[in-house]
Scaffold this motif. Structure first.
Motif, PDB file in Angstrom:
ATOM      1  N   ARG A 196       0.747  -1.212  -0.072  1.00  0.00           N
ATOM      2  CA  ARG A 196      -0.054  -0.117   0.139  1.00  0.00           C
ATOM      3  C   ARG A 196       0.870   1.303   0.064  1.00  0.00           C
ATOM      4  N   GLY A 197       2.067   1.025  -0.243  1.00  0.00           N
ATOM      5  CA  GLY A 197       3.031   2.342  -0.188  1.00  0.00           C
ATOM      6  C   GLY A 197       3.283   2.802   1.057  1.00  0.00           C
ATOM      7  N   MET A 198       3.258   1.851   2.327  1.00  0.00           N
ATOM      8  CA  MET A 198       3.629   2.363   3.606  1.00  0.00           C
ATOM      9  C   MET A 198       4.935   1.436   4.158  1.00  0.00           C
ATOM     10  N   MET A 199       5.386   1.958   5.086  1.00  0.00           N
ATOM     11  CA  MET A 199       6.514   1.060   5.784  1.00  0.00           C
ATOM     12  C   MET A 199       6.080   0.632   7.119  1.00  0.00           C
ATOM     13  N   ALA A 200       6.426  -0.522   7.401  1.00  0.00           N
ATOM     14  CA  ALA A 200       5.904  -1.007   9.001  1.00  0.00           C
ATOM     15  C   ALA A 200       7.349  -1.582   9.649  1.00  0.00           C
ATOM     16  N   LEU A 201       7.205  -1.216  10.655  1.00  0.00           N
ATOM     17  CA  LEU A 201       8.392  -1.700  11.681  1.00  0.00           C
ATOM     18  C   LEU A 201       7.526  -2.574  13.016  1.00  0.00           C
ATOM     19  N   ASP A 202       8.097  -3.376  13.311  1.00  0.00           N
ATOM     20  CA  ASP A 202       7.824  -4.107  14.556  1.00  0.00           C
ATOM     21  C   ASP A 202       8.944  -3.863  15.689  1.00  0.00           C
ATOM     22  N   ALA A 203       8.508  -3.087  16.677  1.00  0.00           N
ATOM     23  CA  ALA A 203       9.434  -2.415  17.664  1.00  0.00           C
ATOM     24  C   ALA A 203       9.086  -2.627  18.895  1.00  0.00           C
TER      25      ALA A 203
ATOM     26  N   GLU B  55      10.502   6.830  32.544  1.00  0.00           N
ATOM     27  CA  GLU B  55      11.587   7.715  32.676  1.00  0.00           C
ATOM     28  C   GLU B  55      12.118   7.551  31.309  1.00  0.00           C
ATOM     29  N   ALA B  56      11.574   7.078  30.104  1.00  0.00           N
ATOM     30  CA  ALA B  56      12.210   7.309  28.886  1.00  0.00           C
ATOM     31  C   ALA B  56      13.341   6.720  28.590  1.00  0.00           C
ATOM     32  N   LYS B  57      13.393   5.368  29.333  1.00  0.00           N
ATOM     33  CA  LYS B  57      14.633   4.659  29.250  1.00  0.00           C
ATOM     34  C   LYS B  57      14.242   3.109  28.689  1.00  0.00           C
ATOM     35  N   LEU B  58      13.620   3.108  27.915  1.00  0.00           N
ATOM     36  CA  LEU B  58      13.045   1.921  27.462  1.00  0.00           C
ATOM     37  C   LEU B  58      14.060   1.472  26.316  1.00  0.00           C
ATOM     38  N   ALA B  59      14.232  -0.156  26.388  1.00  0.00           N
ATOM     39  CA  ALA B  59      15.143  -0.609  25.358  1.00  0.00           C
ATOM     40  C   ALA B  59      14.234  -0.959  24.185  1.00  0.00           C
ATOM     41  N   ILE B  60      14.676  -0.564  22.835  1.00  0.00           N
ATOM     42  CA  ILE B  60      13.445  -0.725  21.822  1.00  0.00           C
ATOM     43  C   ILE B  60      14.334  -1.616  20.788  1.00  0.00           C
ATOM     44  N   MET B  61      13.665  -2.766  20.310  1.00  0.00           N
ATOM     45  CA  MET B  61      14.308  -3.531  19.425  1.00  0.00           C
ATOM     46  C   MET B  61      13.505  -3.781  18.222  1.00  0.00           C
ATOM     47  N   ALA B  62      13.994  -2.934  16.960  1.00  0.00           N
ATOM     48  CA  ALA B  62      13.219  -2.665  15.850  1.00  0.00           C
ATOM     49  C   ALA B  62      13.428  -3.692  14.878  1.00  0.00           C
ATOM     50  N   GLY B  63      12.558  -4.281  14.179  1.00  0.00           N
ATOM     51  CA  GLY B  63      12.661  -4.978  12.950  1.00  0.00           C
ATOM     52  C   GLY B  63      11.757  -4.338  11.533  1.00  0.00           C
ATOM     53  N   GLY B  64      12.365  -4.494  10.592  1.00  0.00           N
ATOM     54  CA  GLY B  64      11.766  -3.947   9.446  1.00  0.00           C
ATOM     55  C   GLY B  64      12.763  -3.063   8.680  1.00  0.00           C
ATOM     56  N   ASP B  65      12.303  -2.267   7.675  1.00  0.00           N
ATOM     57  CA  ASP B  65      12.996  -1.430   6.541  1.00  0.00           C
ATOM     58  C   ASP B  65      13.879  -0.430   7.452  1.00  0.00           C
TER      59      ASP B  65
ATOM     60  N   HIS C 114      18.027  -1.169  15.631  1.00  0.00           N
ATOM     61  CA  HIS C 114      17.460  -1.934  14.561  1.00  0.00           C
ATOM     62  C   HIS C 114      18.022  -3.493  14.493  1.00  0.00           C
ATOM     63  N   MET C 115      17.434  -4.216  14.518  1.00  0.00           N
ATOM     64  CA  MET C 115      17.645  -5.779  14.512  1.00  0.00           C
ATOM     65  C   MET C 115      17.786  -6.419  13.038  1.00  0.00           C
ATOM     66  N   GLY C 116      16.992  -5.873  12.306  1.00  0.00           N
ATOM     67  CA  GLY C 116      17.196  -6.566  10.947  1.00  0.00           C
ATOM     68  C   GLY C 116      15.899  -6.520  10.380  1.00  0.00           C
TER      69      GLY C 116
ATOM     70  N   THR D 270      12.235  -9.343  13.141  1.00  0.00           N
ATOM     71  CA  THR D 270      13.323  -9.498  14.002  1.00  0.00           C
ATOM     72  C   THR D 270      13.098  -8.800  15.293  1.00  0.00           C
ATOM     73  N   GLY D 271      12.469  -7.611  15.325  1.00  0.00           N
ATOM     74  CA  GLY D 271      12.099  -6.996  16.597  1.00  0.00           C
ATOM     75  C   GLY D 271      11.265  -7.942  17.634  1.00  0.00           C
ATOM     76  N   GLN D 272      10.578  -8.655  16.903  1.00  0.00           N
ATOM     77  CA  GLN D 272       9.573  -9.454  17.923  1.00  0.00           C
ATOM     78  C   GLN D 272      10.600 -10.834  18.339  1.00  0.00           C
ATOM     79  N   HIS D 273      11.216 -11.346  17.418  1.00  0.00           N
ATOM     80  CA  HIS D 273      12.154 -12.436  17.995  1.00  0.00           C
ATOM     81  C   HIS D 273      12.952 -11.849  19.038  1.00  0.00           C
TER      82      HIS D 273
END
Length: 299
Positions: free
Chosen positions: A119-126, A137-147, A167-169, A173-176
């Motif tokens: 659909r011309g959008m980009m999606a990340l799993d993070a 405290e804005a100190k989360l670890a964020i693990m992102a997969g996608g473009d 960015h994990m891949g 890969t964020g969910q893994h």
């Protein structure tokens, strides 16, 4: 002169639970125009008072957002808000970046990314780690997969809510990565519960014991943070038992798919299911301590 992203980008945020409220608040404080929706309208009131704009459905938020963040309860909720008619993918605009921060299944993340691309959008799993404290405290670890291009575009927003954003891949890969995180937590929660239960049963001062253990090789966030809550019998949720049980189930399904035996995780699943069966699903994961000490137990 570099463009002011805070002016140019409208951020949608769907899911204002224990963590989502803090995360959305940091984005609003960062100067972004914030558009929100949550299953319970009252959870948005404080953000609306600060300038956020409320919408009645996830699709309506998607239609007006350049960047859309979702953090809801279960994979079925993710699938519903993204893939059902009139949902996010139906109504988001081409060029939008969609970021699901729910702990969900890697295969669903891949499906959403593929559908978004068509659909011309980009999606990340993070997905994130750090619980309510990390969110506050804005100190989360964020693990992102996608473009990777999409990741780069939204990195300024993600850095408003996380101190370690990686960015994990490719999609999924964020969910893994989050599954690996939850596997580590599951067995550690058993170990912390057993350690404190042993110390208490043999007559040690549990707080003094934690002072010692918390500076040695056993030191961890779970021991020093949730261990203290166990000692105080404080089972207020930073992360719900029922959500953690859901995550364990996803991880075990993934392990089965790749033919990997995880006996520690399987044991943790049985124990958390006992908590659910006894009515403690709305408590925090540290409620595992109840099992060892029969605290308010109905069995």
């Amino acid at each position: 002169m570099a463009p002011n992203l805070a002016i140019q980008k409208r951020v949608g945020f769907i899911g204002l639970g224990i963590m989502g409220q803090h995360m959305a608040g940091h984005i609003l404080a960062g100067g972004y125009e914030l558009h929100v929706n949550s299953r319970t309208r009252a959870k948005a009131d404080a953000l609306v008072e600060r300038g956020a704009i409320w919408y009645e459905s996830p699709g309506e938020v998607a239609a007006t957002s350049d960047i859309l963040i979702t953090i809801v309860g279960y994979p079925v909720d993710v699938e519903s808000i993204y893939l059902e008619p009139g949902g996010i993918l139906d109504r988001a605009r081409p060029g939008a970046v969609l970021i699901d921060m729910t702990t969900s299944s890697p295969s669903l993340a891949e499906r959403i990314a593929k559908a978004a691309s068509l659909r011309g959008m980009m999606a990340l799993d993070a997905p994130v780690s750090g619980g309510d404290i990390g969110a506050r405290e804005a100190k989360l670890a964020i693990m992102a997969g996608g473009d990777e291009t999409a990741f780069s575009q939204v990195l300024p927003v993600l850095r408003l809510i996380g101190s370690n954003v990686v960015h994990m891949g490719q999609a999924g890969t964020g969910q893994h990565t989050k599954m690996a995180n939850q596997i580590a937590i599951a067995s550690t929660m058993i170990a912390v519960s057993e350690s404190i239960s042993y110390a208490t049963r043999v007559g040690l001062n549990p707080d003094l014991t934690l002072d010692v253990l918390g500076t040695g090789a056993a030191s961890s966030f779970l021991l020093n943070g949730l261990g203290r809550k166990m000692v105080r019998q404080d089972f207020a949720p930073g992360f719900f038992v029922h959500h953690f049980a859901k995550d364990i189930g996803i991880a075990l399904n993934e392990a089965k798919r790749i033919n990997l035996d995880l006996p520690g995780l399987a044991l943790a699943q049985k124990m958390y299911e006992r908590l659910l069966a006894n009515g403690f699903g709305e408590e925090g994961t540290q409620a595992l301590y109840r099992i060892y000490n029969r605290l308010h137990w109905s069995e």
